[in-house]
Scaffold this motif. Structure first.
Motif, PDB file in Angstrom:
ATOM      1  N   ASN A 153       0.825  -1.210   0.000  1.00 54.53           N
ATOM      2  CA  ASN A 153       0.000   0.000   0.000  1.00 54.53           C
ATOM      3  C   ASN A 153       0.861   1.263   0.000  1.00 54.53           C
ATOM      4  N   SER A 154       1.972   1.250   0.734  1.00 54.38           N
ATOM      5  CA  SER A 154       2.904   2.385   0.727  1.00 54.38           C
ATOM      6  C   SER A 154       3.485   2.585  -0.671  1.00 54.38           C
ATOM      7  N   PRO A 179       7.398 -12.844  -8.057  1.00 52.48           N
ATOM      8  CA  PRO A 179       6.147 -12.424  -8.686  1.00 52.48           C
ATOM      9  C   PRO A 179       4.916 -13.175  -8.163  1.00 52.48           C
ATOM     10  N   GLU A 180       5.088 -14.474  -7.868  1.00 49.58           N
ATOM     11  CA  GLU A 180       3.960 -15.266  -7.363  1.00 49.58           C
ATOM     12  C   GLU A 180       3.487 -14.745  -6.007  1.00 49.58           C
ATOM     13  N   THR A 181       4.434 -14.342  -5.163  1.00 47.52           N
ATOM     14  CA  THR A 181       4.090 -13.812  -3.842  1.00 47.52           C
ATOM     15  C   THR A 181       3.308 -12.512  -3.992  1.00 47.52           C
ATOM     16  N   LEU A 182       3.758 -11.653  -4.891  1.00 45.95           N
ATOM     17  CA  LEU A 182       3.048 -10.398  -5.124  1.00 45.95           C
ATOM     18  C   LEU A 182       1.652 -10.673  -5.669  1.00 45.95           C
ATOM     19  N   SER A 183       1.525 -11.650  -6.552  1.00 46.72           N
ATOM     20  CA  SER A 183       0.225 -11.998  -7.126  1.00 46.72           C
ATOM     21  C   SER A 183      -0.741 -12.450  -6.023  1.00 46.72           C
ATOM     22  N   ARG A 184      -0.258 -13.290  -5.108  1.00 52.91           N
ATOM     23  CA  ARG A 184      -1.101 -13.740  -3.986  1.00 52.91           C
ATOM     24  C   ARG A 184      -1.494 -12.557  -3.094  1.00 52.91           C
ATOM     25  N   LEU A 185      -0.541 -11.659  -2.852  1.00 51.58           N
ATOM     26  CA  LEU A 185      -0.811 -10.493  -2.012  1.00 51.58           C
ATOM     27  C   LEU A 185      -1.878  -9.611  -2.661  1.00 51.58           C
ATOM     28  N   ARG A 186      -1.753  -9.339  -3.935  1.00 51.56           N
ATOM     29  CA  ARG A 186      -2.731  -8.502  -4.630  1.00 51.56           C
ATOM     30  C   ARG A 186      -4.114  -9.149  -4.629  1.00 51.56           C
ATOM     31  N   LYS A 187      -4.153 -10.461  -4.781  1.00 50.24           N
ATOM     32  CA  LYS A 187      -5.436 -11.187  -4.740  1.00 50.24           C
ATOM     33  C   LYS A 187      -6.066 -11.043  -3.348  1.00 50.24           C
ATOM     34  N   ALA A 190      -7.454  -7.584  -2.939  1.00 51.01           N
ATOM     35  CA  ALA A 190      -8.660  -7.411  -3.774  1.00 51.01           C
ATOM     36  C   ALA A 190      -9.874  -8.073  -3.136  1.00 51.01           C
ATOM     37  N   GLU A 191      -9.656  -9.150  -2.397  1.00 51.74           N
ATOM     38  CA  GLU A 191     -10.760  -9.877  -1.761  1.00 51.74           C
ATOM     39  C   GLU A 191     -11.325  -9.153  -0.556  1.00 51.74           C
ATOM     40  N   LYS A 192     -10.579  -8.217  -0.028  1.00 53.79           N
ATOM     41  CA  LYS A 192     -11.041  -7.490   1.172  1.00 53.79           C
ATOM     42  C   LYS A 192     -12.124  -6.494   0.861  1.00 53.79           C
TER      43      LYS A 192
END
Length: 192
Positions: A153-154, A179-187, A190-192
């Motif tokens: 978020n920062s 990249p996979e870790t970032l993809s999971r984080l963004r998902k 987005a779910e929140k």
């Protein structure tokens, strides 16, 4: 050319038109294409680049060939290997264009001449270097102490339109993630 440069310059320190004309005489415009290098590791960095249009990145490459992005620079930002620029030692970073870009370059000799002829420019330079140091310190603190979601978020607050302009693997590199870790984080976000 130079509109955004002088706008940002005057946001930090107010320059007269005469002072701006002096500074303008020492500026060098440069256009670079996407993927073109502005600086390669091992060269001595002889300029500071201000981004009028486009996007650049500064990064190092480790012994395994992995890129580690240190900085993005979009419109209104400056980019350089400051250590190399100030010391004259070989650069440890590469700087290349992520988009076709228009830059304003200030060489070391030009900067020294501007400093002689326009004393207020020293204040501007000090504010720029101080800002770079504070940004580095803030980023380091973020990396070692902020939860991953807060760090992301920062990052988005720092570079609001970056997600549309830069591939996800580069954002992951900047954050020190796969990249996979970032993809999971963004998902997850987005779910929140």
């Amino acid at each position: 050319m130079y509109e955004l440069f002088f706008k940002k310059l005057n946001e930090k320190v107010s320059f007269t038109q005469e002072e701006q004309d002096i500074i303008r005489d020492y500026l060098t415009p440069k256009k670079i294409r996407k993927r073109q290098y502005l600086l390669q590791e091992g060269e001595v960095c002889k300029m500071i680049a201000f981004v009028e249009k486009g996007a650049l990145r500064s990064y190092s490459v480790d012994e395994k060939g992995n890129e580690h992005i240190i900085q993005f620079a979009l419109e209104g930002w400056t980019i350089s290997d400051l250590y190399s620029f100030l010391t004259g030692e070989p650069a440890t970073y590469n700087i290349d264009a992520l988009e076709d870009s228009e830059l304003v370059l200030i060489s070391k000799s030009a900067q020294e001449e501007i400093l002689k002829k326009c004393p207020k420019y020293e204040t501007y330079t000090r504010l720029q270097v101080t800002g770079a140091y504070l940004a580095m310190q803030k980023r380091l603190t973020s990396i070692i102490s902020q939860p991953l979601e807060e760090r992301y978020n920062s990052f988005i607050n720092l570079y609001p339109d970056i997600v549309q302009r830069v591939p996800q693997h580069m954002i992951a590199s900047y954050m020190g993630l796969k990249p996979e870790t970032l993809s999971r984080l963004r998902k997850k976000i987005a779910e929140k």
